[in-house]
Design a protein around this motif. Structure first.
Motif, PDB file in Angstrom:
ATOM      1  N   THR A   2     -36.056  10.894  37.334  1.00 33.98           N
ATOM      2  CA  THR A   2     -36.801  11.249  38.571  1.00 33.98           C
ATOM      3  C   THR A   2     -36.030   9.897  39.387  1.00 33.98           C
ATOM      4  N   ASP A   3     -36.551   9.912  40.867  1.00 32.83           N
ATOM      5  CA  ASP A   3     -35.974   8.629  41.638  1.00 32.83           C
ATOM      6  C   ASP A   3     -37.476   8.375  42.205  1.00 32.83           C
ATOM      7  N   VAL A   4     -37.355   6.375  42.528  1.00 29.89           N
ATOM      8  CA  VAL A   4     -38.535   6.322  43.106  1.00 29.89           C
ATOM      9  C   VAL A   4     -37.442   5.447  44.118  1.00 29.89           C
ATOM     10  N   PRO A   5     -38.032   5.341  45.363  1.00 25.23           N
ATOM     11  CA  PRO A   5     -37.552   5.026  46.430  1.00 25.23           C
ATOM     12  C   PRO A   5     -37.904   3.397  46.883  1.00 25.23           C
ATOM     13  N   PRO A   6     -37.588   2.315  46.764  1.00 24.71           N
ATOM     14  CA  PRO A   6     -38.640   1.261  47.467  1.00 24.71           C
ATOM     15  C   PRO A   6     -39.073   1.676  48.852  1.00 24.71           C
ATOM     16  N   ILE A  63     -42.384  -5.207  33.582  1.00 20.57           N
ATOM     17  CA  ILE A  63     -41.560  -4.366  34.395  1.00 20.57           C
ATOM     18  C   ILE A  63     -41.480  -5.051  35.745  1.00 20.57           C
ATOM     19  N   GLY A  64     -42.533  -5.898  35.650  1.00 22.89           N
ATOM     20  CA  GLY A  64     -42.601  -5.565  37.492  1.00 22.89           C
ATOM     21  C   GLY A  64     -41.960  -6.998  37.564  1.00 22.89           C
ATOM     22  N   TRP A  92     -46.672   4.841  36.998  1.00 19.27           N
ATOM     23  CA  TRP A  92     -46.881   3.439  37.879  1.00 19.27           C
ATOM     24  C   TRP A  92     -45.695   2.923  38.364  1.00 19.27           C
ATOM     25  N   LEU A  93     -44.338   3.093  38.286  1.00 16.57           N
ATOM     26  CA  LEU A  93     -43.337   2.944  39.310  1.00 16.57           C
ATOM     27  C   LEU A  93     -43.504   3.800  40.370  1.00 16.57           C
ATOM     28  N   ALA A  94     -44.185   5.434  40.730  1.00 12.67           N
ATOM     29  CA  ALA A  94     -43.986   5.618  41.543  1.00 12.67           C
ATOM     30  C   ALA A  94     -45.191   5.105  42.510  1.00 12.67           C
ATOM     31  N   GLY A  95     -46.622   4.993  42.013  1.00  5.57           N
ATOM     32  CA  GLY A  95     -46.832   4.017  42.879  1.00  5.57           C
ATOM     33  C   GLY A  95     -46.996   2.929  43.189  1.00  5.57           C
ATOM     34  N   VAL A 102     -35.265   2.882  42.288  1.00  5.81           N
ATOM     35  CA  VAL A 102     -35.280   3.537  40.756  1.00  5.81           C
ATOM     36  C   VAL A 102     -35.227   4.526  40.598  1.00  5.81           C
ATOM     37  N   THR A 103     -34.399   4.760  40.085  1.00  3.45           N
ATOM     38  CA  THR A 103     -34.528   5.956  38.239  1.00  3.45           C
ATOM     39  C   THR A 103     -34.514   6.135  37.478  1.00  3.45           C
ATOM     40  N   THR A 104     -36.032   6.941  36.885  1.00  3.48           N
ATOM     41  CA  THR A 104     -35.612   7.106  34.961  1.00  3.48           C
ATOM     42  C   THR A 104     -35.875   8.255  35.087  1.00  3.48           C
ATOM     43  N   VAL A 105     -34.785   8.002  33.318  1.00  2.00           N
ATOM     44  CA  VAL A 105     -34.158   9.182  32.872  1.00  2.00           C
ATOM     45  C   VAL A 105     -35.150   8.985  30.695  1.00  2.00           C
TER      46      VAL A 105
END
Length: 261
Positions: A2-6, A63-64, A92-95, A102-105
């Protein structure tokens, strides 16, 4: 994956006029290992992964704080390796409003610390460039650029940050006759410990095991070859591993003491 843009522009890369100009390019990518169950932090980790536990008084999970620190050090891309309750962290990262990409694996099956690190590193945007890594339960502040310069100056393949945490007990100082001279409350450890923050050269990824623990395989091998370096945290640098409820309380107390009155 999953990719989360800045949400805001990423921090710029440091200029060539920085004090450690000998380093050709500071890393701009990092891996955060956030898959631990955090069993010693229960009940805080009953419904969330360890890096999602909030530091009391901050309103922000561990993590924040880590992502904000990495961004302030010039990192623009982070791969977060998820495991236990991964969807909580991903939500949480998505919101969140993040200062970097950020990319999650997620590991489909347990790979061990070394295998998990390799799996995450293979998703970094620049496989031919150096990178940082940090354990997901570390709260710290020091110059990653200085650590990267230290790493490059020594021609290391991997560099570990080294901390001297305080011993949680009072100690007794004696002389050669067994007479007690003094009592010292919670002194710094006489031995450095792995602080859970790393700089890796591009070739390090291929040396990681596909399955297993790199601290039992890759690190000892590099140490024998004198290609593993240790960067002592600068005097006064803040560092704490959040392993227990007591660590959370201590971190909140230390943070309160740093705030202006």
């Amino acid at each position: 994956m999953t990719d989360v843009p800045p949400a805001v522009p990423a921090a710029p890369s440091p200029s060539s006029t920085d004090s450690a100009a000998a380093f050709p390019a500071y890393p701009t990518q990092a891996v955060v290992l956030a898959g631990g169950q955090g069993s010693r932090l229960r009940p805080y980790t009953d419904d969330r992964p360890k890096p999602m536990v909030e530091i009391p008084g901050t309103g922000t999970p561990i993590i924040g704080h880590q992502l904000a620190w990495l961004a302030s050090e010039g990192v623009t891309d982070v791969v977060v390796s998820c495991g236990h309750l991964a969807e909580v962290l991903q939500d949480w990262l998505a919101g969140a409003r993040l200062p970097l990409r950020v990319t999650t694996v997620v590991e489909e099956e347990p790979l061990g610390r070394g295998g998990g690190l390799k799996h995450a590193a293979q998703h970094l945007p620049h496989g031919d460039r150096p990178w940082y890594a940090t354990n997901g339960d570390i709260w710290t502040r020091f110059s990653l650029r200085e650590m990267a310069a230290f790493h490059a100056e020594r021609g290391a393949v991997a560099t570990l940050a080294l901390a001297r945490p305080r011993i949680p007990w009072g100690v007794v100082e004696t002389n050669e006759f067994g007479q007690i001279l003094d009592f010292i409350e919670a002194p710094p450890s006489p031995y450095p410990v792995n602080a859970g923050v790393y700089v890796f050269s591009p070739e390090f990824t291929a040396l990681l095991p596909d399955l297993g623990d790199h601290e039992r395989t890759t690190f000892p091998r590099l140490a024998r070859e004198r290609r593993l370096a240790g960067f002592p945290l600068p005097q006064g640098a803040y560092w704490r591993a959040i392993d227990t409820a007591k660590d959370l309380t201590e971190a909140a107390r230390e943070l309160a003491a740093q705030r202006p009155s």
